[in-house]
Write a protein that holds these residues in place. Structure first.
Motif, PDB file in Angstrom:
ATOM      1  N   GLN A  59       0.830  -1.203   0.000  1.00  0.00           N
ATOM      2  CA  GLN A  59       0.000   0.000   0.000  1.00  0.00           C
ATOM      3  C   GLN A  59       0.868   1.259   0.000  1.00  0.00           C
ATOM      4  OE1 GLN A  59      -3.207  -0.101   2.940  1.00  0.00           O
ATOM      5  NE2 GLN A  59      -3.158  -2.331   2.883  1.00  0.00           N
ATOM      6  N   GLU A  94      -5.868  -6.712  -1.278  1.00  0.00           N
ATOM      7  CA  GLU A  94      -6.324  -6.720   0.107  1.00  0.00           C
ATOM      8  C   GLU A  94      -7.497  -7.680   0.221  1.00  0.00           C
ATOM      9  OE1 GLU A  94      -6.850  -3.194   3.211  1.00  0.00           O
ATOM     10  OE2 GLU A  94      -8.444  -3.185   1.712  1.00  0.00           O
ATOM     11  N   ASN A  95      -7.348  -8.652   1.094  1.00  0.00           N
ATOM     12  CA  ASN A  95      -8.390  -9.674   1.287  1.00  0.00           C
ATOM     13  C   ASN A  95      -8.807 -10.321  -0.025  1.00  0.00           C
ATOM     14  OD1 ASN A  95      -8.486  -9.070   4.077  1.00  0.00           O
ATOM     15  ND2 ASN A  95      -9.893  -7.355   3.678  1.00  0.00           N
TER      16      ASN A  95
END
Length: 246
Positions: free
Chosen positions: A56, A120-121
Motif C-alpha cells: 500500500q 487486500e483480502n
C-alpha cells in the motif's frame, strides 16, 4: 494526479509535494496522467484507511510520482517516517483512498497506474488519493504553527502533507473525504491543532481546506519562497474537538 496540500499544498490541478529522506523537505508538483479516465465513482466501494502494508505504501508513492526512481525515494522516505526513524517526527501515518480495480474500464500493462495497485483480502484495488498525517512541532522548510505553545506543542500539533488525488477523479469529493479521515486520525492521536500549508495561488486547494474548517493563521515571507524557489505559502489552522479554541 494533483496535489492538494502543501506539505503540501492542495491543488486539484496544481501540484502535490513529496518528502525526500536525505534532503530538506521539498515539495514538487506531481502530475497523474497515468490513471485511467474514470469521471464518476461508486463511493460505496471506496475505502480510506491508514496503510498497513508495504504494498500500500508503494502504491501511494507511485500515485505521488509516476517516475519510478522518484517513487522509490518517496517509498523509502515514507517507510522511515512511519517507522519513527526521521528526527523531529513523533508519529506519521499515510492514508490511502482506494477503489476496486474492477471500476477501471481499462488498465494497459505498461500504464504506471498498474503500479498503484495492491491486493487486500483477495481483491485488487487501486490507490486514487493519498495524504500523510504528521504529529510534530514543524515540517522542515515550512512556516511553523503557533498552537499550542510550550511543551504541549510537541504532541498536540500536527500537519497534513502530500495530499493528492488523481486528476481524473477530481470533483468526486475525494479530497474532502481524505481530509475528514485525517481529522479522525489526528484526534485519535491527541492532536488538538491541525495545520496545512497551501500555495497562495492555489485556489482549489484553499477552497477545499477552508470548506473543511481550516482558517488562515500565517503566511510565508516572500524572501523564503524565493530562496526555496517555490510559490509562497499560506499556513491554515484547524482546531479539533478537545481544543478550547475550537
Amino acid at each position: 494526479m494533483a496535489l492538494l496540500s502543501s506539505s503540501p499544498s492542495l491543488s486539484i490541478t496544481s501540484p502535490t509535494y513529496r518528502y525526500y529522506p536525505s534532503r530538506r523537505l521539498c515539495f514538487y508538483p506531481i502530475s497523474a496522467t497515468h490513471v485511467v479516465t474514470l469521471h464518476h465513482i461508486d463511493k460505496s466501494s471506496l475505502t480510506i484507511s491508514e496503510t498497513s502494508s508495504e504494498d500500500q505504501l508503494w502504491a501511494a508513492a507511485c500515485l505521488r510520482d509516476h517516475k519510478r526512481y522518484l517513487a522509490e525515494r518517496e517509498f523509502e522516505a515514507l517507510k522511515e517516517r512511519i517507522a519513527g526513524k526521521r528526527t523531529g517526527f513523533n508519529r506519521v501515518s499515510c492514508l490511502n483512498a482506494s477503489l476496486p480495480l474492477s471500476q477501471f474500464l481499462s488498465l494497459p500493462d505498461d500504464d504506471l497506474c498498474a503500479q498503484c495497485k495492491f491486493s487486500e483480502n483477495g481483491e485488487d484495488r487501486v490507490v486514487v488519493g493519498t495524504l500523510d498525517v504528521n504529529q510534530c512541532m514543524s515540517l522542515p522548510d515550512e512556516i511553523t504553527g503557533m498552537k499550542p505553545q510550550g511543551i504541549e506543542g510537541q504532541f498536540a500539533r500536527g500537519y497534513l502533507s502530500n495530499v493528492c488525488v488523481a486528476n481524473e477523479l477530481h470533483r468526486n469529493g475525494l479530497g474532502y473525504d481524505l481530509v475528514a479521515k485525517s481529522k479522525a486520525v489526528a484526534q485519535k492521536w491527541g492532536i488538538t491543532d491541525l495545520y496545512v500549508h497551501v500555495a497562495v495561488n492555489n485556489e482549489p486547494a484553499k477552497q477545499l481546506y477552508m470548506k473543511s474548517g481550516f482558517v488562515y493563521e500565517n503566511d510565508e515571507p516572500a524572501w523564503q519562497a524565493r530562496f526555496l524557489d517555490r510559490p509562497r505559502r499560506l499556513l491554515l489552522w484547524l482546531g479539533l474537538p478537545g481544543n478550547q479554541n475550537w
